[in-house]
Design a protein around this motif. Structure first.
Motif, PDB file in Angstrom:
ATOM      1  N   ALA A  12       0.820  -1.214   0.000  1.00  0.00           N
ATOM      2  CA  ALA A  12       0.000   0.000   0.000  1.00  0.00           C
ATOM      3  C   ALA A  12       0.852   1.261   0.000  1.00  0.00           C
ATOM      4  CB  ALA A  12      -0.935  -0.004   1.210  1.00  0.00           C
ATOM      5  N   SER A  64      -2.129   9.458   0.851  1.00  0.00           N
ATOM      6  CA  SER A  64      -2.251   8.508  -0.265  1.00  0.00           C
ATOM      7  C   SER A  64      -2.778   7.146   0.186  1.00  0.00           C
ATOM      8  CB  SER A  64      -0.885   8.316  -0.941  1.00  0.00           C
ATOM      9  OG  SER A  64       0.007   7.595  -0.100  1.00  0.00           O
ATOM     10  N   LEU A  65      -2.771   6.912   1.507  1.00  0.00           N
ATOM     11  CA  LEU A  65      -3.244   5.626   2.030  1.00  0.00           C
ATOM     12  C   LEU A  65      -4.754   5.670   2.253  1.00  0.00           C
ATOM     13  CD1 LEU A  65      -0.394   4.784   4.567  1.00  0.00           C
ATOM     14  CD2 LEU A  65      -0.717   3.908   2.252  1.00  0.00           C
ATOM     15  N   THR A  66      -5.472   5.904   1.175  1.00  0.00           N
ATOM     16  CA  THR A  66      -6.925   5.947   1.243  1.00  0.00           C
ATOM     17  C   THR A  66      -7.481   4.540   1.428  1.00  0.00           C
ATOM     18  OG1 THR A  66      -7.149   5.668  -1.142  1.00  0.00           O
ATOM     19  CG2 THR A  66      -6.935   7.933  -0.308  1.00  0.00           C
ATOM     20  N   THR A 110      -7.070  -2.085  -2.479  1.00  0.00           N
ATOM     21  CA  THR A 110      -6.415  -2.569  -3.700  1.00  0.00           C
ATOM     22  C   THR A 110      -5.169  -3.378  -3.356  1.00  0.00           C
ATOM     23  OG1 THR A 110      -7.240  -0.676  -4.960  1.00  0.00           O
ATOM     24  CG2 THR A 110      -5.346  -1.861  -5.867  1.00  0.00           C
ATOM     25  N   ALA A 111      -4.391  -2.880  -2.401  1.00  0.00           N
ATOM     26  CA  ALA A 111      -3.200  -3.608  -1.968  1.00  0.00           C
ATOM     27  C   ALA A 111      -3.579  -4.943  -1.341  1.00  0.00           C
ATOM     28  CB  ALA A 111      -2.406  -2.756  -0.976  1.00  0.00           C
ATOM     29  N   THR A 142      -9.434   3.047  -0.506  1.00  0.00           N
ATOM     30  CA  THR A 142      -9.350   2.380  -1.804  1.00  0.00           C
ATOM     31  C   THR A 142      -7.955   1.827  -2.051  1.00  0.00           C
ATOM     32  OG1 THR A 142     -11.074   3.798  -2.734  1.00  0.00           O
ATOM     33  CG2 THR A 142      -9.605   2.684  -4.292  1.00  0.00           C
ATOM     34  N   ALA A 143      -6.938   2.624  -1.708  1.00  0.00           N
ATOM     35  CA  ALA A 143      -5.557   2.180  -1.911  1.00  0.00           C
ATOM     36  C   ALA A 143      -5.244   0.962  -1.046  1.00  0.00           C
ATOM     37  CB  ALA A 143      -4.593   3.324  -1.587  1.00  0.00           C
TER      38      ALA A 143
END
Length: 642
Positions: free
Chosen positions: A128, A152-154, A160-161, A156-157
């Motif tokens: 992530a 940036s660590l939303t 996804t990770a 969603t992110a």
């Protein structure tokens, strides 16, 4: 002078705290975040650090008993808004110091609650954040966790990770199936299903190519996340199951015979094979509620391996070695009634031989003599020249002993140069029929109870010798199960305290301790005791979906606690007991009029623990398989010296 400074410092602190209280800013020392740390074993006494993107960090020691570190409301409040990074370093796992090369990271996405630190959260955090590997994660944690990086660590992110991690791990080892779990926050404890996934990661790393580390798997995750196809085949610990044992693991060796006995019709018309096996299976053939799977089949399915019986034998039906018919997954050699080394097994009433094939003597087949081994003839071992359409018709159960089952496998096309493959998972569960045999002889007065116990101990030692033989033939992953409490079954309870107690004693006080002690001298063998698993289910049956365990009110109610009711056709064809029917002829009700079904109640195959007097239902086999999956990674990794 020192004393004066210390007193001044204390006074200043007192005044400062008083000001805070007066202004409504009291320090809140209640727990905000709880941080369990585990690598499969809880990591005890580790140094856990939590850091905000504002650069503030706090450190706490993981508890020496649980491995859980905690952070207060005031501490977390000083970190700014989440997400935060979490790091664990050091500590001990199962008494072994955790090296710096095994630092683990995680992401706290909220300012209160639980955040786990495990190898799975580590992989998620690395992916992530884009840190690439452990070294990159260390740099990010120390100097690179800025407000921009945190932003940036939303959700969603992170999601996804997580998908990339899940897919990659399952591809590398199908037993690492995260399902819908969020590894950052899932509640788990030592020995449960999620903890079992951590053990499987350890096993996967240990079985990967030389030099494999968590960073190696992390590179595969990145490939997946970048849209590529990671090459994971070389990481799979298991690609095949090979099973030796008795009715508890029998996947349908007697289906040809039992399906006829249960339905009155020959289900193997034409050339018997896997197609006929599938068509006949719902009618009977396994020692459980038929149409369901036994535990080794459930375990195999979770490995994407379609485990099938190695042979079809019994009831006067010509014996079939399915490996010679093109089956590549017919590696379940377990047969109901089989003993460790001796014949006759339970249900074996002899064999006949067709004159067209002299491979089996017509009368003097030594397998039918008391305590004799089975001859290693061409038919039983699967020589390609044997005529399996004509010869070796067992009149009852074949009950090939475990020693002969191993003979058959090691001489088959499944092995190379008589050796097991490195990715074979070999499972051994046997000895119950030796206990039943000796208990029966003692009960009839043919031998003393002391002689019976001695014979049971001998059988346990013989089973350990066969396990040593399996290891000597190159098997890397070997799991041996002890016997369940044979007295605590519907049959054992219905037979009374003396009989049930004798079965309990012989299985738990003689066979299992002897087997476990003998296996301890064999390197690389995992021993699993099934008794605590059954006890776990019995302690809370409804949590596992069971409404019926054993009603010990009377002998009749104890036997009535079984899912399988009487099968009138089987009573006529093979004299099956009306009072205590065998699950071998027990089928699940179907919409097809040709399958009447013999369950005592709708869904009894899933809601009753036992199928018959001594065998689990399909529902219990499913639960048993899951409980074993939770344990086997830890046991196998430990057996390999990790």
């Amino acid at each position: 002078m020192v004393k004066t400074k210390r007193n001044l410092a204390w006074f200043a602190a007192f005044v400062f705290s008083a000001v805070l209280v007066g202004c409504g800013g009291a320090v809140d020392n209640s727990v905000a975040l709880s941080v369990p740390v585990s690598s499969g074993y809880p990591i005890l006494g580790s140094t856990v650090t939590i850091k905000g993107s504002n650069g503030v960090a706090f450190t706490a020691k993981g508890a020496d008993t649980t491995g859980i570190a905690t952070f207060t409301v005031s501490q977390v409040g000083s970190l700014g808004s989440p997400p935060y990074l979490v790091k664990s370093t050091g500590g001990t796992a199962n008494g072994v110091a955790v090296p710096a090369s095994s630092d683990y990271y995680s992401i706290a996405t909220a300012s209160a609650g639980r955040v786990n630190v495990t190898p799975i959260t580590h992989m998620l955090a690395v992916q992530a954040t884009g840190a690439t590997d452990l070294a990159g994660m260390a740099i990010l944690f120390n100097v690179g966790f800025t407000p921009g990086k945190a932003a940036s660590l939303t959700s969603t992110a992170v999601a996804t990770a997580l998908t990339a991690v899940k897919d990659t791990l399952k591809s590398a080892n199908p037993l690492i199936d995260l399902g819908t779990d969020n590894p950052l926050t899932v509640v788990f404890s030592f020995g449960d299903a999620h903890d079992g996934l951590l053990d499987q990661i350890k096993l996967t790393v240990k079985n990967g190519p030389s030099g494999t580390t968590l960073d190696t798997l992390q590179a595969l995750v990145k490939t997946k996340a970048d849209g590529g196809t990671p090459v994971t085949a070389g990481f799979k610990p298991f690609t095949r199951l090979v099973v030796f044992g008795d009715s508890l693991s029998d996947g349908g060796a007697y289906t040809a015979w039992a399906s006829f006995a249960a339905s009155g019709a020959n289900r193997f018309v034409g050339t018997p094979g896997l197609t006929a096996l599938a068509a006949a299976a719902p009618y009977g053939g396994k020692f459980t509620t038929n149409g369901g799977k036994v535990w080794v089949e459930n375990l195999a399915a979770s490995l994407d391996y379609d485990l099938k019986p190695a042979n079809l034998m019994g009831g006067g039906i010509p014996s079939l070695n399915l490996s010679l018919m093109g089956c590549t997954t017919c590696t379940n050699y377990a047969q109901g009634g089989s003993r460790v080394t001796s014949q006759p097994g339970i249900g074996n009433v002899g064999t006949t031989a067709n004159p067209a094939n002299a491979a089996v003597p017509s009368i003097a087949f030594t397998g039918n003599l008391v305590n004799k081994g089975v001859d290693a003839n061409a038919v039983l071992l699967g020589a390609a020249t044997a005529d399996y359409t004509l010869t070796n018709a067992f009149l009852g159960a074949a009950t090939l002993p475990v020693v002969q089952q191993i003979d058959q496998h090691l001489s088959s096309s499944y092995v190379t140069a008589g050796k097991f493959a490195a990715t074979d998972l070999v499972i051994v569960l046997a000895g119950a029929n030796d206990v039943f045999t000796q208990a029966g002889l003692a009960g009839a007065g043919a031998i003393t109870s002391t002689a019976a116990a001695t014979a049971v101990a001998t059988a346990a030692g013989q089973l350990a010798a066969q396990v040593a033989r399996i290891k000597a033939a190159g098997a890397k992953h070997v799991m041996v199960l002890g016997l369940p409490d044979m007295g605590y079954t519907p049959y054992g309870v219905s037979a009374g305290a003396a009989t049930g107690g004798g079965l309990t004693s012989m299985s738990q006080s003689v066979f299992n301790p002897t087997l476990k002690a003998a296996l301890a001298a064999i390197s690389g063998v995992a021993y699993l005791d099934p008794v605590p698993m059954f006890a776990k289910v019995l302690a809370s049956p409804t949590a596992f979906g069971f409404t019926k365990t054993i009603d010990a009110t009377s002998a009749a109610t104890a036997i009535g606690s079984t899912a399988c009711g009487p099968n009138t056709i089987a009573q006529a064809t093979v004299a099956d007991s009306a009072a205590s029917p065998s699950s071998l002829y027990c089928s699940v009700p179907s919409t097809s009029p040709s399958i009447a079904g013999t369950l005592r109640a709708v869904n009894a195959d899933q809601t009753y623990m036992f199928a018959d007097g001594v065998h689990p239902s399909a529902g219990m086999h499913k639960v048993f398989a899951q409980l074993i999956k939770d344990k086997m990674g830890l046991l196998l990794a430990a057996a390999l010296g990790s």
